[in-house]
Design an enzyme around this catalytic site. Structure first.
Site, PDB file in Angstrom:
ATOM      1  N   PRO A   9       0.354  -1.099  -0.095  1.00 45.03           N
ATOM      2  CG  PRO A   9      -0.086  -1.132   1.774  1.00 45.03           C
ATOM      3  CD  PRO A   9       0.628  -2.131   1.012  1.00 45.03           C
ATOM      4  CG  ASN A  10      -0.339   4.373   1.071  1.00 41.57           C
ATOM      5  OD1 ASN A  10      -1.120   5.250   0.862  1.00 41.57           O
ATOM      6  ND2 ASN A  10      -0.374   3.764   2.739  1.00 41.57           N
ATOM      7  NE  ARG A  17       4.242   6.840   1.951  1.00 45.65           N
ATOM      8  CZ  ARG A  17       3.881   5.373   2.489  1.00 45.65           C
ATOM      9  NH1 ARG A  17       4.430   4.765   1.261  1.00 45.65           N
ATOM     10  NH2 ARG A  17       4.285   4.945   3.579  1.00 45.65           N
ATOM     11  CE1 TYR A  22       9.533   4.847   2.529  1.00 43.66           C
ATOM     12  CE2 TYR A  22       7.635   6.421   2.677  1.00 43.66           C
ATOM     13  CZ  TYR A  22       7.962   5.410   2.857  1.00 43.66           C
ATOM     14  OH  TYR A  22       7.615   4.792   3.949  1.00 43.66           O
ATOM     15  CG  ASN A  73       7.928  -2.429   0.029  1.00 40.08           C
ATOM     16  OD1 ASN A  73       7.484  -2.689   1.208  1.00 40.08           O
ATOM     17  ND2 ASN A  73       8.883  -1.830  -0.488  1.00 40.08           N
ATOM     18  CB  ALA A  76       1.472   0.698   6.927  1.00 41.33           C
ATOM     19  CD  GLU A  97      10.034  -7.229   5.658  1.00 41.46           C
ATOM     20  OE1 GLU A  97      10.693  -8.200   6.365  1.00 41.46           O
ATOM     21  OE2 GLU A  97      10.091  -6.384   6.019  1.00 41.46           O
ATOM     22  CG  HIS A  99      11.810  -2.720   3.947  1.00 39.18           C
ATOM     23  ND1 HIS A  99       9.900  -2.370   3.836  1.00 39.18           N
ATOM     24  CD2 HIS A  99      11.245  -3.450   4.916  1.00 39.18           C
ATOM     25  CE1 HIS A  99       9.058  -3.397   4.437  1.00 39.18           C
ATOM     26  NE2 HIS A  99      10.413  -4.203   5.091  1.00 39.18           N
ATOM     27  NE  ARG A 106      10.425   6.072   8.179  1.00 35.59           N
ATOM     28  CZ  ARG A 106       9.545   5.694   7.481  1.00 35.59           C
ATOM     29  NH1 ARG A 106       9.709   4.443   6.372  1.00 35.59           N
ATOM     30  NH2 ARG A 106       8.404   6.569   6.889  1.00 35.59           N
TER      31      ARG A 106
HETATM   32  C1  DQA Z   1       8.183   0.986   3.775  1.00 34.18           C
HETATM   33  C2  DQA Z   1       8.366   1.098   4.495  1.00 34.18           C
HETATM   34  C3  DQA Z   1       6.881   1.264   5.721  1.00 34.18           C
HETATM   35  O1  DQA Z   1       7.145   1.025   7.241  1.00 34.18           O
HETATM   36  C4  DQA Z   1       5.955   2.036   5.183  1.00 34.18           C
HETATM   37  O2  DQA Z   1       4.973   1.862   5.501  1.00 34.18           O
HETATM   38  C5  DQA Z   1       6.033   2.390   3.698  1.00 34.18           C
HETATM   39  C6  DQA Z   1       7.326   1.856   2.874  1.00 34.18           C
HETATM   40  C7  DQA Z   1       9.661   1.220   2.714  1.00 34.18           C
HETATM   41  O3  DQA Z   1       9.782   0.650   1.514  1.00 34.18           O
HETATM   42  O4  DQA Z   1      10.468   1.059   3.111  1.00 34.18           O
HETATM   43  O5  DQA Z   1       5.602   1.988   3.441  1.00 34.18           O
HETATM   44  O6  DQA Z   1       7.909  -0.192   3.223  1.00 34.18           O
END
Ligand code: DQA
Length: 144
Positions: A9-10, A17, A22, A73, A76, A97, A99, A106
């Site tokens: 998500p997002n 963002r 990011y 990825n 959240a 996994e 990120h 963080r």
């Molecule tokens: C994320 C880190 C997560 O905590 C966050 O909610 C994201 C992006 C990253 O790629 O750094 O949406 O997965």
């Protein structure tokens, strides 16, 4: 080798963002770099982004028999989705996994990954390089 890539998500908002966290690349740009890297490794990709937990589980289920490995990825969902954790475990897909950001440095809620225990590796904090390293890790699995 067939690699399934799932962005959670997002991540469709990449580029606008929190660029200080990011980066400025859009998801389309990230995906094109991921595809180039995968081509260099001789891997075939299916790439998806979903904003919902059920959507991610459905993508995992629909693509599990095609995929030799998963790069995810979970965004959240990393921090609390036992449902995604269970799906990865149930489908027995070798998973990695990733990120973009360094989740360990963080907010405290980001320091926990409920997904990590069902993954072979975790790459984080290196922007797009986190994905490239995950692809290389998947490619190395094939050679074993
Ligand atoms: C994320 C880190 C997560 O905590 C966050 O909610 C994201 C992006 C990253 O790629 O750094 O949406 O997965």
């Amino acid at each position: 080798m067939n690699i399934l890539i799932i962005h959670g998500p997002n991540l469709h908002l990449l580029g606008r963002r929190k660029p200080e966290i990011y980066g400025t690349a859009t998801l389309a740009r990230l995906n094109s770099e991921i595809k180039k890297h995968a081509a260099g490794l001789g891997a075939k990709l299916r790439v998806f982004q979903s904003n919902s937990e059920g959507g991610i589980i459905d993508l995992l289920t629909a693509n599990a028999s095609w995929a030799d490995a998963l790069v995810i990825n979970p965004a959240a969902y990393t921090h609390y989705s036992y449902a995604i954790r269970d799906a990865i475990e149930a489908l027995e897909l070798p998973a990695v996994e990733v990120h973009l950001s360094e989740i360990a440095k963080r907010e405290p809620f980001r320091r926990i990954s409920v997904i990590k225990p069902v993954c072979r590796a975790q790459f984080k904090g290196e922007g797009p390089l986190s994905y490239f390293k995950a692809l290389e890790f998947c490619a190395s699995l094939e050679k074993k």
